[in-house]
Design a protein around this motif. Structure first.
Motif, PDB file in Angstrom:
ATOM      1  N   THR A 162      37.472  34.822  36.756  1.00 11.91           N
ATOM      2  CA  THR A 162      36.510  34.567  37.768  1.00 11.91           C
ATOM      3  C   THR A 162      36.924  33.085  38.816  1.00 11.91           C
ATOM      4  O   THR A 162      36.068  32.861  39.372  1.00 11.91           O
ATOM      5  CB  THR A 162      35.153  33.930  37.462  1.00 11.91           C
ATOM      6  N   THR A 163      38.247  32.903  38.437  1.00 11.04           N
ATOM      7  CA  THR A 163      38.766  31.831  39.549  1.00 11.04           C
ATOM      8  C   THR A 163      39.841  32.433  40.573  1.00 11.04           C
ATOM      9  O   THR A 163      40.358  33.406  40.238  1.00 11.04           O
ATOM     10  CB  THR A 163      39.473  30.785  38.557  1.00 11.04           C
ATOM     11  N   GLY A 164      40.205  31.556  41.403  1.00  2.50           N
ATOM     12  CA  GLY A 164      41.196  32.138  42.276  1.00  2.50           C
ATOM     13  C   GLY A 164      40.529  32.211  43.917  1.00  2.50           C
ATOM     14  O   GLY A 164      39.251  32.571  44.052  1.00  2.50           O
ATOM     15  N   ASN A 165      41.429  32.386  44.786  1.00  4.11           N
ATOM     16  CA  ASN A 165      41.174  32.372  46.101  1.00  4.11           C
ATOM     17  C   ASN A 165      42.310  33.296  46.907  1.00  4.11           C
ATOM     18  O   ASN A 165      43.464  33.296  46.575  1.00  4.11           O
ATOM     19  CB  ASN A 165      40.792  31.160  46.685  1.00  4.11           C
ATOM     20  N   PRO A 166      42.060  33.381  48.137  1.00  3.44           N
ATOM     21  CA  PRO A 166      43.333  34.352  49.151  1.00  3.44           C
ATOM     22  C   PRO A 166      44.436  33.432  49.053  1.00  3.44           C
ATOM     23  O   PRO A 166      45.516  33.873  49.459  1.00  3.44           O
ATOM     24  CB  PRO A 166      42.647  34.708  50.160  1.00  3.44           C
ATOM     25  N   GLY A 167      44.342  32.023  49.035  1.00  2.00           N
ATOM     26  CA  GLY A 167      45.320  31.366  49.296  1.00  2.00           C
ATOM     27  C   GLY A 167      46.480  31.783  48.163  1.00  2.00           C
ATOM     28  O   GLY A 167      47.674  31.367  48.518  1.00  2.00           O
ATOM     29  N   LEU A 168      46.322  32.229  46.961  1.00  2.00           N
ATOM     30  CA  LEU A 168      47.267  32.502  46.117  1.00  2.00           C
ATOM     31  C   LEU A 168      48.145  33.734  46.515  1.00  2.00           C
ATOM     32  O   LEU A 168      49.251  33.972  45.760  1.00  2.00           O
ATOM     33  CB  LEU A 168      46.461  33.137  44.889  1.00  2.00           C
ATOM     34  N   SER A 169      47.930  34.245  47.722  1.00  7.50           N
ATOM     35  CA  SER A 169      48.645  35.523  48.392  1.00  7.50           C
ATOM     36  C   SER A 169      49.972  34.846  48.816  1.00  7.50           C
ATOM     37  O   SER A 169      49.941  34.990  50.163  1.00  7.50           O
ATOM     38  CB  SER A 169      47.880  36.202  49.115  1.00  7.50           C
ATOM     39  N   THR A 170      50.652  34.198  48.345  1.00 10.84           N
ATOM     40  CA  THR A 170      52.008  33.581  48.649  1.00 10.84           C
ATOM     41  C   THR A 170      53.039  33.476  47.810  1.00 10.84           C
ATOM     42  O   THR A 170      52.640  33.601  46.638  1.00 10.84           O
ATOM     43  CB  THR A 170      51.698  32.169  49.197  1.00 10.84           C
ATOM     44  N   ALA A 171      54.123  33.464  48.117  1.00 14.22           N
ATOM     45  CA  ALA A 171      55.292  33.557  47.213  1.00 14.22           C
ATOM     46  C   ALA A 171      55.272  32.608  46.089  1.00 14.22           C
ATOM     47  O   ALA A 171      55.208  31.365  46.350  1.00 14.22           O
ATOM     48  CB  ALA A 171      56.542  33.485  48.045  1.00 14.22           C
ATOM     49  N   GLY A 172      55.517  33.105  45.081  1.00  8.56           N
ATOM     50  CA  GLY A 172      56.007  31.861  43.945  1.00  8.56           C
ATOM     51  C   GLY A 172      54.573  31.583  43.032  1.00  8.56           C
ATOM     52  O   GLY A 172      55.066  30.950  41.968  1.00  8.56           O
ATOM     53  N   THR A 173      53.554  32.209  43.646  1.00  9.08           N
ATOM     54  CA  THR A 173      52.389  31.834  42.609  1.00  9.08           C
ATOM     55  C   THR A 173      52.285  32.479  41.457  1.00  9.08           C
ATOM     56  O   THR A 173      51.971  32.276  40.277  1.00  9.08           O
ATOM     57  CB  THR A 173      51.133  32.160  43.346  1.00  9.08           C
ATOM     58  N   GLY A 174      52.911  33.739  41.220  1.00  5.95           N
ATOM     59  CA  GLY A 174      53.076  34.641  40.132  1.00  5.95           C
ATOM     60  C   GLY A 174      54.141  33.932  39.084  1.00  5.95           C
ATOM     61  O   GLY A 174      53.900  33.943  37.896  1.00  5.95           O
ATOM     62  N   ASP A 175      55.112  33.078  39.521  1.00  5.92           N
ATOM     63  CA  ASP A 175      55.957  32.370  38.904  1.00  5.92           C
ATOM     64  C   ASP A 175      55.530  31.215  38.298  1.00  5.92           C
ATOM     65  O   ASP A 175      55.516  30.973  37.143  1.00  5.92           O
ATOM     66  CB  ASP A 175      57.207  31.788  39.638  1.00  5.92           C
ATOM     67  N   VAL A 176      54.514  30.634  38.937  1.00  4.83           N
ATOM     68  CA  VAL A 176      53.743  29.488  38.561  1.00  4.83           C
ATOM     69  C   VAL A 176      52.671  29.976  37.280  1.00  4.83           C
ATOM     70  O   VAL A 176      52.525  29.518  35.952  1.00  4.83           O
ATOM     71  CB  VAL A 176      52.659  28.974  39.677  1.00  4.83           C
TER      72      VAL A 176
END
Length: 516
Positions: free
Chosen positions: A429-443
């Motif tokens: 239930t958390t998160g926002n469109p700002g996560l649509s950027t390179a490297g967030t999957g690695d985080v």
């Protein structure tokens, strides 16, 4: 929160009727009454024009009850019956008679495009045309009505589910759905609210308790659950004063190649911020100066080859949790190194990015993946892993079966990241469109690994990692904005996200679909 299927909700209706010894129409009156109270609390008698569109089933009956109560209390309401066939539910007919007996302003009948009313942006539209029982494509003229509602830009309140959306399956190519400004969902949200192909039709939603049998709801198992603050609070392990770094696990992050060392750096730092006591990065030799300079808190091991990619994976670190894949590449030498590595592993791994791509190219490698390992694919990687799907519901079914067959956990990254294990779905239930950027999957890989290293069960590590990753982005976006958010910002706000567990409970209210 449990998310119930349409079949379970129908059964809840039946059980409630039997236990309370009431006619089924009483439930319709109850549901419509609660929606009316919700609207009245917000409108407070304002003379805004309201157009109520009613189907001829039970969802339409709910809408008729709402229209009747609004009219009786002085609201400016026009009611329309969308007369799409000759099959009217018994309770719809009762609601129709009750409205005609109690108010002077009777509904207008819509039988085709020629009967459509004008709808302005200043109107409030109550969408009660179809509910969760929709099982076939609506008539063309009904679709045209959906289009008219959507094009009007009116504030649209859908009752239980947007009309045109199915309760438990995906959309067909030619389907049209009412675009809902707000959905009031009875008892629990619907799975369709959280999937890319259907969730896009909903701006905000809230649940409304219509008094279904609490014992049935409490004891009935659900395959789908919504994970929010209360669930994470139950998993969280606090720390006593007398602790040291060795008590919180050693994370090993395996990855990196020429030009892609940033992925390992992001994952390693995230593992530290997630609470891992120690972190080691295992990288090709070309990455040593990068990691040692950028992250002095992280130890570094390398292979024995002076190349730009892995030629072997042979480390000395005694790790409590291992992640593999970020920035690793899919060079043939790296593939061979990973094959050898998997043969020697027995503890659960966190498998991401190129490690998933390698497995997708060589499916036999899944036999070597340890039980309860956590795979974190984005949509493209997931498709390569489980095969193509027809729609989002089919995607979930294929993923659940794949995870079950291989006894692994799969984290489907997206606007509502869904963790899948043992045929169960856990929706974040958390998160926002700002996560649509390179490297967030690695985080995310680093956060999950950091929790796994601390001794959390792999399912807990996956769900907590996903939750805190999204929550950190929700905190960070207030400072950087959606467009300005980068992966490193998410890491920097992980501590603040964890601290929020101890703040006052989340306020009840509308849910806007978070994006990742």
């Amino acid at each position: 929160m449990k998310i119930f299927s349409s079949k379970q909700l129908y059964e809840a209706d039946k059980v409630t009727i039997e236990k309370e010894g009431i006619p089924s129409y009483n439930l319709m009156e109850r549901a419509g009454g609660y929606v009316y109270e919700w609207m009245h609390k917000r409108l407070q008698g304002q003379p805004v024009p309201i157009k109520v569109f009613c189907g001829i089933g039970n969802n339409g009956g709910d809408a008729l009850v709402i229209a009747r109560l609004l009219l009786k209390n002085g609201y400016n309401v026009d009611t329309y019956i969308v007369d799409c066939n000759d099959k009217r539910s018994t309770d719809f007919l009762k609601a129709y008679e009750a409205l005609k007996n109690e108010v002077k302003k009777w509904p207008e009948i819509i039988k085709g495009v020629e009967n459509f009313p004008e709808i302005s942006p200043q109107d409030i539209v109550v969408d009660g045309i179809f509910g969760i029982g929709l099982n076939r494509c609506p008539e063309d003229w009904v679709k045209a009505l959906f289009v008219k509602i959507n094009e009007s830009k009116a504030y649209t309140l859908s009752i239980d589910i947007p009309s045109g959306m199915y309760g438990d399956r995906g959309l067909d190519k030619d389907d049209i759905v009412v675009h809902s400004t707000f959905v009031l969902s009875f008892m629990s949200p619907k799975l369709a609210f959280f999937l890319p192909e259907t969730g896009k039709y909903i701006n905000m939603w809230d649940t409304i308790d219509i008094g279904l049998d609490p014992e049935y709801l409490a004891t009935t198992p659900s395959d789908v659950k919504l994970i929010s603050k209360p669930e994470i609070q139950q998993m969280y392990k606090g720390r006593s004063q007398y602790t040291h770094k060795g008590m919180f696990g050693h994370s090993l992050i395996i990855g990196g190649s020429f030009g892609k060392m940033g992925a390992v750096q992001l994952a390693s730092k995230a593992a530290l911020r997630a609470g891992s006591g120690l972190v080691t990065a295992y990288v090709p030799q070309i990455g040593v100066p990068i990691l040692q300079t950028a992250l002095p808190e992280v130890m570094v091991e390398t292979d024995n080859f002076n190349g730009k990619v892995f030629e072997e994976i042979d480390f000395q670190t005694e790790a409590n949790a291992i992640a593999i894949g970020p920035g690793m590449g899919t060079d043939e030498k790296t593939v061979a190194a990973m094959e050898s590595f998997l043969k020697s592993q027995k503890a659960p791994l966190v498998i991401d990015a190129d490690a998933i791509n390698i497995i997708a190219k060589r499916p036999a490698l899944m036999k070597q993946v340890p039980a309860l390992s956590i795979l974190t694919p984005h949509p493209g990687e997931l498709e390569r892993l489980v095969g193509k799907w027809d729609d989002d519901f089919d995607k979930l079914e294929k993923t659940a079966k794949f995870a079950k067959n291989h006894n692994v956990i799969i984290v489907i990254k997206g606007a509502h990241t869904i963790t899948v294990y043992d045929m169960q779905l856990y929706i974040n239930t958390t998160g926002n469109p700002g996560l649509s950027t390179a490297g967030t999957g690695d985080v995310l890989t680093g956060v999950i690994t950091g929790h796994l290293a601390q001794g959390y069960h792999p399912m807990e590590a996956a769900m907590m990692g996903v939750y805190f990753h999204g929550l950190a982005a929700d905190v960070a976006v207030n400072q950087y904005g959606i467009e300005g958010l980068i992966a490193g910002d998410v890491t920097e706000f992980l501590g603040r996200a964890v601290m929020s567990l101890f703040e006052k409970p989340e306020q009840e209210g509308a849910q806007a679909p978070p994006q990742q």
